[in-house]
Design an enzyme around this catalytic site. Structure first.
Site, PDB file in Angstrom:
ATOM      1  N   HIS A 100     -58.437  -6.436  55.255  1.00 43.68           N
ATOM      2  CA  HIS A 100     -57.103  -5.970  55.647  1.00 43.68           C
ATOM      3  C   HIS A 100     -56.801  -6.295  57.113  1.00 43.68           C
ATOM      4  O   HIS A 100     -55.921  -5.687  57.721  1.00 43.68           O
ATOM      5  CB  HIS A 100     -56.957  -4.465  55.384  1.00 43.68           C
ATOM      6  CG  HIS A 100     -56.908  -4.138  53.915  1.00 43.68           C
ATOM      7  ND1 HIS A 100     -56.929  -2.861  53.418  1.00 43.68           N
ATOM      8  CD2 HIS A 100     -56.830  -4.950  52.821  1.00 43.68           C
ATOM      9  CE1 HIS A 100     -56.871  -2.896  52.087  1.00 43.68           C
ATOM     10  NE2 HIS A 100     -56.828  -4.151  51.698  1.00 43.68           N
ATOM     11  N   CYS A 122     -43.931 -19.080  67.047  1.00 45.23           N
ATOM     12  CA  CYS A 122     -44.702 -20.284  67.389  1.00 45.23           C
ATOM     13  C   CYS A 122     -46.189 -20.169  67.052  1.00 45.23           C
ATOM     14  O   CYS A 122     -46.941 -21.124  67.247  1.00 45.23           O
ATOM     15  CB  CYS A 122     -44.533 -20.600  68.876  1.00 45.23           C
ATOM     16  SG  CYS A 122     -45.246 -19.348  69.958  1.00 45.23           S
ATOM     17  N   ARG A 166     -55.396   9.152  52.488  1.00 41.26           N
ATOM     18  CA  ARG A 166     -55.076   9.963  51.302  1.00 41.26           C
ATOM     19  C   ARG A 166     -55.784  11.305  51.185  1.00 41.26           C
ATOM     20  O   ARG A 166     -55.606  11.975  50.174  1.00 41.26           O
ATOM     21  CB  ARG A 166     -55.358   9.137  50.029  1.00 41.26           C
ATOM     22  CG  ARG A 166     -54.383   8.010  49.896  1.00 41.26           C
ATOM     23  CD  ARG A 166     -54.608   7.170  48.678  1.00 41.26           C
ATOM     24  NE  ARG A 166     -53.647   6.075  48.671  1.00 41.26           N
ATOM     25  CZ  ARG A 166     -53.749   4.976  49.405  1.00 41.26           C
ATOM     26  NH1 ARG A 166     -54.794   4.810  50.181  1.00 41.26           N
ATOM     27  NH2 ARG A 166     -52.810   4.046  49.365  1.00 41.26           N
TER      28      ARG A 166
HETATM   29  P1  NAD Z   1     -58.116   6.153  51.363  1.00 39.30           P
HETATM   30  O1  NAD Z   1     -57.488   7.008  52.408  1.00 39.30           O
HETATM   31  O2  NAD Z   1     -57.317   5.817  50.159  1.00 39.30           O
HETATM   32  O3  NAD Z   1     -59.463   6.890  50.855  1.00 39.30           O
HETATM   33  C1  NAD Z   1     -60.421   7.384  51.716  1.00 39.30           C
HETATM   34  C2  NAD Z   1     -61.470   8.147  50.895  1.00 39.30           C
HETATM   35  O4  NAD Z   1     -62.497   8.530  51.775  1.00 39.30           O
HETATM   36  C3  NAD Z   1     -60.931   9.410  50.226  1.00 39.30           C
HETATM   37  O5  NAD Z   1     -61.147   9.343  48.829  1.00 39.30           O
HETATM   38  C4  NAD Z   1     -61.752  10.550  50.864  1.00 39.30           C
HETATM   39  O6  NAD Z   1     -62.174  11.517  49.919  1.00 39.30           O
HETATM   40  C5  NAD Z   1     -62.946   9.823  51.437  1.00 39.30           C
HETATM   41  N1  NAD Z   1     -63.480  10.423  52.651  1.00 39.30           N
HETATM   42  C6  NAD Z   1     -62.791  10.825  53.748  1.00 39.30           C
HETATM   43  N2  NAD Z   1     -63.635  11.269  54.689  1.00 39.30           N
HETATM   44  C7  NAD Z   1     -64.893  11.174  54.166  1.00 39.30           C
HETATM   45  C8  NAD Z   1     -66.182  11.465  54.645  1.00 39.30           C
HETATM   46  N3  NAD Z   1     -66.386  11.993  55.861  1.00 39.30           N
HETATM   47  N4  NAD Z   1     -67.246  11.237  53.841  1.00 39.30           N
HETATM   48  C9  NAD Z   1     -67.073  10.718  52.592  1.00 39.30           C
HETATM   49  N5  NAD Z   1     -65.867  10.401  52.089  1.00 39.30           N
HETATM   50  C10 NAD Z   1     -64.789  10.625  52.869  1.00 39.30           C
HETATM   51  O7  NAD Z   1     -58.666   4.868  52.080  1.00 39.30           O
HETATM   52  P2  NAD Z   1     -59.050   3.404  51.524  1.00 39.30           P
HETATM   53  O8  NAD Z   1     -59.678   3.510  50.182  1.00 39.30           O
HETATM   54  O9  NAD Z   1     -59.753   2.716  52.623  1.00 39.30           O
HETATM   55  O10 NAD Z   1     -57.690   2.623  51.285  1.00 39.30           O
HETATM   56  C11 NAD Z   1     -56.543   2.769  51.998  1.00 39.30           C
HETATM   57  C12 NAD Z   1     -56.236   1.876  53.179  1.00 39.30           C
HETATM   58  O11 NAD Z   1     -56.509   2.611  54.334  1.00 39.30           O
HETATM   59  C13 NAD Z   1     -56.949   0.619  53.427  1.00 39.30           C
HETATM   60  O12 NAD Z   1     -56.040  -0.401  53.235  1.00 39.30           O
HETATM   61  C14 NAD Z   1     -57.297   0.642  54.945  1.00 39.30           C
HETATM   62  O13 NAD Z   1     -56.882  -0.576  55.515  1.00 39.30           O
HETATM   63  C15 NAD Z   1     -56.474   1.735  55.464  1.00 39.30           C
HETATM   64  N6  NAD Z   1     -56.876   2.562  56.599  1.00 39.30           N
HETATM   65  C16 NAD Z   1     -57.823   2.159  57.493  1.00 39.30           C
HETATM   66  C17 NAD Z   1     -58.205   2.983  58.530  1.00 39.30           C
HETATM   67  C18 NAD Z   1     -59.241   2.505  59.499  1.00 39.30           C
HETATM   68  O14 NAD Z   1     -59.261   1.315  59.850  1.00 39.30           O
HETATM   69  N7  NAD Z   1     -60.148   3.376  59.927  1.00 39.30           N
HETATM   70  C19 NAD Z   1     -57.634   4.264  58.670  1.00 39.30           C
HETATM   71  C20 NAD Z   1     -56.653   4.657  57.750  1.00 39.30           C
HETATM   72  C21 NAD Z   1     -56.286   3.795  56.708  1.00 39.30           C
END
Ligand code: NAD
Length: 251
Positions: free
Chosen positions: A118, A129, A35
């Site tokens: 997740h 299976c 996001r």
């Molecule tokens: P999200 O994308 O909704 O939020 C991520 C947050 O991290 C944002 O608010 C952003 O401002 C903050 N952020 C980004 N980079 C940052 C940094 N360097 N330092 C500090 N803050 C930082 O992600 P979420 O809350 O984890 O939820 C969404 C879903 O994303 C989850 O279900 C997860 O499974 C999935 N997801 C996982 C991965 C992964 O495994 N690395 C990657 C993408 C999405």
């Protein structure tokens, strides 16, 4: 600096600290989150392909869209924020990490107690299976153009052991997460927008049991008003400052 000192004070004075992490903890490992405006995956990938309904009707779409991303996730390396949590656990200052991430980077950094609510990218399961497949076997099938990958025995589609929109969370992992969220007296949130339910309910569970909350996330979250400390900075920088402060206290 004042905020870092306060976080360290809270960590040292708490008896049961847990961390809740999201995609933002892994962006400094080169994995985009969902996001962040301009960079988030949902601006590039069709979110609907990652739902359980879409997967049932068109499993090929998820593999087509996700293939490159899965490869990137598997190749990624842990960063200072993952390592800080592993160090805190080793020092006896952190009981568990609850993660929404599927990238396995907490384990790569050395964390032992990790609840992956997740799912993860280590294995997949045949939807016919139930036969388990290692991710390397699945990636091999994908690279051979076998989209969607199918079971060697029953020829039904293999689903990765990740949670898609519309799936239930793994009951055991989520149950343990709820348990530690109820028991903790300090919850550290790192890199989560805290908008995806039910993961986003966990800080409320912790607060409801009297725990303190620390939010370390670049962007504001709906819980900022209830947190004892809020740090809107890149996590790598914050993690290094916390470790440095911790180190200075042990001298
Ligand atoms: P999200 O994308 O909704 O939020 C991520 C947050 O991290 C944002 O608010 C952003 O401002 C903050 N952020 C980004 N980079 C940052 C940094 N360097 N330092 C500090 N803050 C930082 O992600 P979420 O809350 O984890 O939820 C969404 C879903 O994303 C989850 O279900 C997860 O499974 C999935 N997801 C996982 C991965 C992964 O495994 N690395 C990657 C993408 C999405």
């Amino acid at each position: 600096m004042k905020k870092i000192k306060k976080v360290v004070d809270l960590i040292l004075s708490s008896k049961y600290t847990v961390a809740l992490t999201g995609a933002g903890i892994s962006t400094e490992s080169g994995i985009p989150d969902f996001r962040t405006p301009g960079k988030g995956l949902w601006e590039k990938l069709p979110a609907e392909a990652f739902s359980t309904w879409a997967f049932k009707t068109n499993p090929k779409a998820l593999y087509e869209h996700g293939m490159v991303m899965f490869g990137d996730l598997l190749a990624a390396k842990s960063n200072p924020a993952h390592r800080m949590l592993a160090i805190l656990e080793k020092k006896g200052l952190l009981k568990a990490v609850i993660t929404q991430n599927i990238d396995g980077l907490h384990q790569k950094a050395g964390s032992k107690t990790v609840f992956e609510i997740h799912g993860h990218l280590r294995t997949g399961t045949c939807m016919g299976c139930g036969k388990k497949y290692k991710m390397e076997e699945i990636m091999k099938k994908l690279k051979e153009g076998k989209l969607p990958p199918r079971c060697d025995d029953c020829k039904k589609v293999i689903k990765l052991d990740i949670i898609l929109f519309g799936d239930n969370l793994p009951p055991e992992e989520y149950g343990k997460s709820l348990d530690v969220a109820r028991r903790c007296d300090l919850m550290l949130v790192l890199g989560s927008s805290l908008v995806v339910t039910p993961a986003s309910d966990l800080p409320a569970v912790a607060l409801g049991s009297g725990a303190k909350l620390v939010i370390m996330n670049k962007m504001a979250t709906g819980y900022d008003g209830e947190a004892g400390v809020v740090i809107h900075e890149p996590l790598g920088k914050t993690a290094e400052a916390i470790l440095k402060e911790l180190e200075s206290r042990s001298q």
